[in-house]
Design a protein around this motif. Structure first.
Motif, short mmCIF file in Angstrom:
data_model
loop_
_atom_site.label_atom_id
_atom_site.label_comp_id
_atom_site.label_asym_id
_atom_site.label_seq_id
_atom_site.Cartn_x
_atom_site.Cartn_y
_atom_site.Cartn_z
N ARG A 119 7.61 -1.02 -3.32
CA ARG A 119 8.55 -1.17 -2.21
C ARG A 119 9.26 -2.51 -2.21
NH1 ARG A 119 6.77 -1.66 2.44
NH2 ARG A 119 4.53 -1.89 2.13
N ARG A 120 8.87 -3.41 -3.10
CA ARG A 120 9.41 -4.77 -3.07
C ARG A 120 10.24 -5.04 -4.32
NH1 ARG A 120 6.09 -7.39 0.78
NH2 ARG A 120 4.35 -6.05 1.39
N ARG A 121 11.35 -5.73 -4.11
CA ARG A 121 12.23 -6.05 -5.24
C ARG A 121 12.04 -7.48 -5.72
NH1 ARG A 121 18.07 -3.19 -3.80
NH2 ARG A 121 17.26 -1.07 -3.55
N THR A 122 11.33 -8.28 -4.96
CA THR A 122 11.05 -9.66 -5.36
C THR A 122 9.54 -9.84 -5.50
OG1 THR A 122 11.04 -10.37 -3.04
CG2 THR A 122 13.12 -10.55 -4.25
N PRO A 123 9.10 -10.80 -6.29
CA PRO A 123 7.66 -11.00 -6.48
C PRO A 123 6.95 -11.29 -5.15
CG PRO A 123 8.90 -12.23 -8.13
CD PRO A 123 9.90 -11.72 -7.14
N VAL A 124 5.73 -10.77 -5.02
CA VAL A 124 4.92 -10.98 -3.82
C VAL A 124 3.65 -11.71 -4.24
CG1 VAL A 124 3.94 -8.66 -4.05
CG2 VAL A 124 3.76 -9.88 -1.88
N GLN A 125 3.27 -12.70 -3.46
CA GLN A 125 2.11 -13.52 -3.79
C GLN A 125 0.82 -12.69 -3.78
OE1 GLN A 125 2.05 -16.82 -4.69
NE2 GLN A 125 4.29 -16.66 -4.75
N GLY A 126 -0.09 -13.04 -4.69
CA GLY A 126 -1.36 -12.34 -4.78
C GLY A 126 -2.15 -12.42 -3.49
N ALA A 127 -2.10 -13.60 -2.80
CA ALA A 127 -2.85 -13.75 -1.56
C ALA A 127 -2.36 -12.77 -0.50
CB ALA A 127 -2.73 -15.19 -1.06
N LYS A 128 -1.05 -12.55 -0.46
CA LYS A 128 -0.51 -11.61 0.51
C LYS A 128 -0.94 -10.19 0.19
CE LYS A 128 3.75 -10.23 2.85
NZ LYS A 128 5.19 -10.50 3.03
N LEU A 129 -0.90 -9.81 -1.09
CA LEU A 129 -1.35 -8.48 -1.49
C LEU A 129 -2.83 -8.29 -1.17
CD1 LEU A 129 0.45 -8.12 -4.94
CD2 LEU A 129 0.91 -6.79 -2.88
N ALA A 130 -3.62 -9.30 -1.46
CA ALA A 130 -5.05 -9.20 -1.17
C ALA A 130 -5.28 -9.01 0.32
CB ALA A 130 -5.77 -10.45 -1.67
N GLY A 131 -4.52 -9.72 1.15
CA GLY A 131 -4.66 -9.56 2.59
C GLY A 131 -4.28 -8.17 3.05
N LEU A 132 -3.21 -7.61 2.48
CA LEU A 132 -2.78 -6.26 2.86
C LEU A 132 -3.82 -5.22 2.48
CD1 LEU A 132 0.97 -6.45 1.76
CD2 LEU A 132 0.12 -6.25 4.11
N LEU A 133 -4.50 -5.45 1.36
CA LEU A 133 -5.49 -4.49 0.88
C LEU A 133 -6.88 -4.75 1.46
CD1 LEU A 133 -4.49 -4.40 -2.90
CD2 LEU A 133 -3.92 -2.72 -1.15
N GLY A 134 -7.05 -5.93 2.08
CA GLY A 134 -8.36 -6.27 2.63
C GLY A 134 -9.40 -6.57 1.57
N VAL A 135 -8.97 -7.21 0.47
CA VAL A 135 -9.90 -7.55 -0.61
C VAL A 135 -9.75 -9.03 -0.96
CG1 VAL A 135 -9.83 -5.23 -1.59
CG2 VAL A 135 -8.21 -6.94 -2.41
N SER A 136 -10.64 -9.51 -1.79
CA SER A 136 -10.57 -10.90 -2.23
C SER A 136 -9.51 -11.05 -3.32
CB SER A 136 -11.92 -11.35 -2.77
OG SER A 136 -12.23 -10.65 -3.96
N LEU A 137 -9.11 -12.30 -3.57
CA LEU A 137 -8.16 -12.54 -4.66
C LEU A 137 -8.73 -12.11 -6.00
CD1 LEU A 137 -6.32 -15.95 -4.10
CD2 LEU A 137 -5.29 -13.74 -4.61
N ARG A 138 -10.03 -12.35 -6.19
CA ARG A 138 -10.66 -11.95 -7.46
C ARG A 138 -10.53 -10.44 -7.67
NH1 ARG A 138 -14.69 -14.31 -10.59
NH2 ARG A 138 -14.92 -15.95 -9.02
N THR A 139 -10.77 -9.67 -6.59
CA THR A 139 -10.66 -8.21 -6.69
C THR A 139 -9.21 -7.81 -6.93
OG1 THR A 139 -12.56 -7.86 -5.25
CG2 THR A 139 -11.01 -6.03 -5.46
N LEU A 140 -8.28 -8.50 -6.26
CA LEU A 140 -6.86 -8.20 -6.45
C LEU A 140 -6.46 -8.41 -7.91
CD1 LEU A 140 -3.76 -9.61 -6.54
CD2 LEU A 140 -4.11 -7.44 -5.37
N TYR A 141 -6.93 -9.50 -8.53
CA TYR A 141 -6.58 -9.75 -9.93
C TYR A 141 -7.16 -8.65 -10.84
CZ TYR A 141 -5.25 -14.41 -8.31
OH TYR A 141 -4.67 -15.47 -7.66
N ARG A 142 -8.37 -8.18 -10.52
CA ARG A 142 -8.95 -7.10 -11.31
C ARG A 142 -8.15 -5.80 -11.16
NH1 ARG A 142 -14.29 -9.08 -9.74
NH2 ARG A 142 -14.35 -7.50 -8.09
N ASP A 143 -7.68 -5.56 -9.94
CA ASP A 143 -6.87 -4.36 -9.70
C ASP A 143 -5.53 -4.43 -10.45
OD1 ASP A 143 -8.86 -3.35 -8.14
OD2 ASP A 143 -7.86 -3.72 -6.22
N ILE A 144 -4.94 -5.62 -10.49
CA ILE A 144 -3.69 -5.79 -11.25
C ILE A 144 -3.94 -5.47 -12.72
CG2 ILE A 144 -2.03 -7.50 -12.10
CD1 ILE A 144 -1.40 -6.81 -9.27
N ASP A 145 -5.04 -5.98 -13.27
CA ASP A 145 -5.38 -5.70 -14.66
C ASP A 145 -5.61 -4.21 -14.89
OD1 ASP A 145 -5.20 -8.36 -15.36
OD2 ASP A 145 -7.34 -8.76 -15.10
#
Length: 230
Positions: free
Chosen positions: A17-43
């Motif tokens: 839904r986004r056309r510009t980059p979104v910070q990992g911390a914001k994504l992690a907050g939206l998903l309710g997970v830690s940054l470490r988990t967010l990075y694993r999900d990106i991978d």
């Protein structure tokens, strides 16, 4: 669907839904997970073929072109697709109605058996109570909107006055009992709205109008906000 699979779908939706980059911390907050988990999900998404570009501290975005397979749709999403396709099939012109049926068949064809049965036995319908017959030139108009072409039409207003004008069509509303066209009128140098059942004839001029359709649409929306009574 597992908790992680649902979270990955949520992450894909947020990126798509986004056309510009979104910070990992914001994504992690939206998903309710830690940054470490967010990075694993990106991978994990990258391993599945999603072109997620970016790095920690820079932000992430999903390159266009990655499509979710239909079998990942939720029950509510499938119901929305079925109802929407059935509404188009019963209210649009024959060309668009046939396309709605083909699209639904394509989605149904790749679903696993339990979801395919759910679609085929859906109890959601959009019956034709007393719809107005679609105008014969609707396919021409839809293509003109899609390609950004000016159209020439003969129109008779509510008081019976006839006129011929060239307009730049950019939007069409399909209501239960009528269809409405939004366009820029060259003669009036302003936005105008036309009832499709009052259009006597319409033809594509083959000439691209000078503005992009999305720019016209945004300008029209701004005008509507400034003049809500119109």
């Amino acid at each position: 669907m597992t908790v992680r699979a649902a979270r990955l779908l949520h992450l894909l939706d947020e990126l798509r839904r986004r056309r510009t980059p979104v910070q990992g911390a914001k994504l992690a907050g939206l998903l309710g997970v830690s940054l470490r988990t967010l990075y694993r999900d990106i991978d994990a998404l990258r391993a599945q073929g999603a072109e997620v570009v970016g790095d920690p501290g820079v932000g992430y975005r999903l390159r266009p072109g990655f499509l979710l397979p239909p079998m990942t749709f939720s029950a509510e999403e499938l119901e929305a697709l079925v109802l929407g396709a059935r509404w188009v099939a019963s209210h649009a012109d024959p060309e668009l109605a046939a396309a709605a049926g083909r699209a639904l068949d394509r989605v149904t064809g790749v679903l696993p058996e339990p979801l395919r049965l759910q679609v085929e036995t859906s109890g959601l319908f959009a019956p034709e109570w007393s719809p107005a017959a679609p105008e014969p030139w609707l396919p021409v108009l839809r293509r003109a909107i899609r390609e950004g072409h000016a159209v020439r039409m003969r129109y008779r207003d509510g008081e019976g006055r006839a006129s011929e004008r060239v307009v730049w069509p950019f939007a069409m509303a399909f209501l239960a009992d009528m269809r409405l066209l939004a366009a820029w009128c060259e003669a009036r140098a302003d936005f105008r709205h036309f009832r499709a059942d009052r259009v006597q004839s319409l033809e594509d001029t083959g000439r691209r109008y000078p503005e992009h359709r999305h720019a016209l649409l945004r300008r029209w929306e701004r005008e509507r906000l400034r003049r809500p009574a119109a």
